[in-house]
Enzyme design. Structure first.
Site, short mmCIF file in Angstrom:
data_model
loop_
_atom_site.label_atom_id
_atom_site.label_comp_id
_atom_site.label_asym_id
_atom_site.label_seq_id
_atom_site.Cartn_x
_atom_site.Cartn_y
_atom_site.Cartn_z
N TYR A 160 0.90 -1.17 0.00
CA TYR A 160 0.00 0.00 0.00
C TYR A 160 0.93 1.21 0.00
CZ TYR A 160 -4.06 2.69 1.87
OH TYR A 160 -5.10 3.58 2.09
N HIS A 165 -2.08 7.64 -3.30
CA HIS A 165 -3.22 6.75 -3.14
C HIS A 165 -3.65 6.68 -1.66
CE1 HIS A 165 -5.91 3.35 -3.46
NE2 HIS A 165 -5.17 2.66 -2.60
N ARG A 174 -11.48 8.87 6.13
CA ARG A 174 -11.15 9.23 7.50
C ARG A 174 -11.11 10.73 7.68
NH1 ARG A 174 -8.07 4.61 6.72
NH2 ARG A 174 -6.38 5.87 5.92
N GLU A 232 -1.55 -1.45 -10.51
CA GLU A 232 -0.38 -1.83 -9.70
C GLU A 232 0.69 -2.45 -10.61
OE1 GLU A 232 -1.05 -3.94 -6.08
OE2 GLU A 232 -3.06 -3.09 -5.76
N ASP A 264 -5.28 -5.38 -9.37
CA ASP A 264 -5.75 -6.02 -8.14
C ASP A 264 -7.21 -5.63 -7.93
OD1 ASP A 264 -5.49 -7.48 -5.79
OD2 ASP A 264 -4.96 -5.71 -4.63
N GLN A 271 -15.82 -4.55 0.56
CA GLN A 271 -14.64 -4.18 1.37
C GLN A 271 -15.01 -3.30 2.56
OE1 GLN A 271 -11.71 -2.16 -1.05
NE2 GLN A 271 -10.17 -2.09 0.56
N TYR A 275 -13.92 -5.29 6.16
CA TYR A 275 -12.47 -5.19 6.39
C TYR A 275 -12.07 -4.93 7.85
CZ TYR A 275 -11.80 -0.12 6.90
OH TYR A 275 -11.80 1.17 7.36
N LYS A 284 -11.15 -8.73 -2.20
CA LYS A 284 -9.89 -8.65 -2.94
C LYS A 284 -9.47 -9.95 -3.60
CE LYS A 284 -8.54 -4.48 -1.68
NZ LYS A 284 -8.03 -3.47 -2.61
N THR A 380 -2.01 0.17 -5.15
CA THR A 380 -2.48 1.10 -6.18
C THR A 380 -1.48 2.24 -6.36
OG1 THR A 380 -4.70 0.56 -5.50
CG2 THR A 380 -4.45 2.51 -6.88
CA CA Z 1 -4.23 -3.64 -3.95
#
Ligand code: CA
Length: 446
Positions: A160, A165, A174, A232, A264, A271, A275, A284, A380
């Site tokens: 990540y 991203h 958030r 990706e 991906d 999600q 998650y 995923k 990503t």
């Molecule tokens: Ca990914």
């Protein structure tokens, strides 16, 4: 002649002399190299690339191959015709379904093989060029063969590591003022993914189903409504370690065989609900798409650029020296059924905050062992500008900013019958090294 000039002349001769005696592998990327096979200037596969893949022509078992221009070269056939006699290769190493055994021979052997293939394809080499019968056996048009999954992927890890991203996602879900979580700049965040559903470019899959949670109602079961791609890249491990061993950032290059493009796929609505607290799961692992050609890390060295300035300073085991990012242009296209493809994203691998070397050092710092064929994906890859965002989630900003297709339709996420195509290439002067295509089509849920 003034002494200075004489001296300069002498030094130039020494330099030239030294160059001739440099190992072959050092010169494979020389931009002036040309092949007797015609390679168009915009081809992804000039003689400087020579990526590895697995193919079938439908008549024989899968064989390993290299790409040059519009062709694949059958490496098993070349091997059987004794073109690789000076390289220590097992008899059927190119006829083993996957490249793992070949990659596992180590960089000394795989590098020597790539050097030999380059030599055979160079303009002044007549050995294969003048042997029509052999040429007809080893060359096939790429359009006439089917590319297969190149490696047996034991373990798949997804990072990540793009700061733009992670910042975009943090802003959306958030705190817009404090988008990155406290750990993000201290370690390359990642999770263990699933290898069984990684497919090679050209496949199609059904829209996944699962649980989602409407805002003010109990969870429901049904087809994913917010299907997304993730732009990706991934690297393929070329050397195994033992449990308890760690790979340093400076040694990491020895363990990285090459890179591929990687989509991906993500089910955003599934999600969101599933998650917490353990991270990605069924949103995923229903499908991921990789490009068929593994571009060797050696072929990409010429495009190295400075890494991201990392503030605050990272812990010593994550420090590295030298140029560690790579300038790889990346694009995403959406092709609706019966319409032209529209480019929706132009990003670049150089925007990565954490490098592959840091990812690998972090992954193994606790003694976790890695195996030949393991795949580690970047996460990503978004750039700072809006047109550089690497997912529909970001491009449409959670669906608030739909994208226009060439047929006039709009996309917030990916529709049934859409094909998503990733492309990637490096360019420096006249030298262009590409990855080919990473494409997959979405079919309706079953
Ligand atoms: Ca990914």
């Amino acid at each position: 002649m003034p002494v200075g000039k004489k001296m300069h002349g002498l030094l130039t001769s020494i330099a030239k002399f030294t160059l001739i005696f440099e190992p072959m592998s050092k010169n494979l990327q020389d931009p002036s190299l040309r092949s007797w096979i015609e390679v168009k200037p915009d081809s992804d596969f000039p003689i400087q690339n020579l990526p590895f893949g697995m193919f079938t022509d439908g008549k024989t078992d899968p064989h390993a191959c290299c790409a040059i221009g519009e062709y694949v070269i059958d490496l098993q056939k070349l091997h059987e015709l004794s073109y690789f006699n000076n390289i220590p290769l097992p008899v059927n190493v190119f006829a083993r379904t996957y490249l793992n055994d070949f990659i596992g021979l180590g960089k000394e052997t795989t590098g020597a093989l790539r050097a030999r293939i380059s030599e055979l394809l160079q303009t002044d080499n007549k050995q294969l060029q003048d042997n029509k019968a052999d040429r007809e056996i080893v060359f096939k048009f790429q359009k006439d063969v089917t590319m297969l999954l190149p490696v047996r992927i034991g373990d798949y890890t997804d990072f990540y590591s793009s700061i733009d991203h992670a910042t975009n996602v943090g802003k959306m879900f958030r705190d817009p003022e404090n988008a990155l979580l406290p750990n993000w700049k201290h370690l390359p965040v990642g999770y263990h993914g699933r290898a069984s559903s990684i497919c090679v470019s050209g496949h199609s899959f059904h829209r996944p189903k699962g649980q989602t949670k409407p805002t003010d109602a109990p969870p429901v079961f049904g087809a994913c409504k917010l299907l997304d791609f993730e732009l990706e890249t991934a690297f393929i491990i070329g050397r195994s370690t033992q449990m308890g061993e760690s790979v340093s950032t400076d040694k990491a290059g020895e363990y990285i065989f090459g890179m591929v493009l990687f989509n991906d796929w993500s089910a955003r609505d599934i999600q969101t609900w599933e998650y917490v607290p353990l991270g990605p799961f069924l949103a995923k692992n229903f499908a991921s798409t990789m490009s068929p050609w593994i571009v060797t890390i050696e072929a990409l060295e010429a495009f190295r650029v400075k890494g991201y300035k990392q503030e605050p300073k990272v812990l010593p085991y994550l420090e590295y020296s030298g140029k560690k990012n790579i300038d790889i242009n990346l694009e995403v296209y959406i092709k609706p059924e019966n319409s032209e493809a529209a480019r929706v994203c132009e990003s670049n691998y150089r925007y990565m905050y954490w490098t592959m070397e840091q990812q690998l050092a972090h992954h193994t710092v606790n003694g976790c062992n890695i195996n030949v064929g393991d795949m580690m994906a970047s996460g990503t890859i978004s750039g700072p500008e809006k047109h550089q965002f690497g997912s529909m989630l970001e491009l449409s900003w959670r669906g608030t900013n739909p994208l226009k297709m060439k047929d006039g339709s709009e996309r917030k996420f990916i529709n049934d019958h859409d094909t998503v195509i990733l492309r990637g290439w490096c360019k420096k002067g006249d030298l262009r090294i590409g990855f080919g295509e990473c494409a997959a089509k979405v079919l309706p849920a079953t």
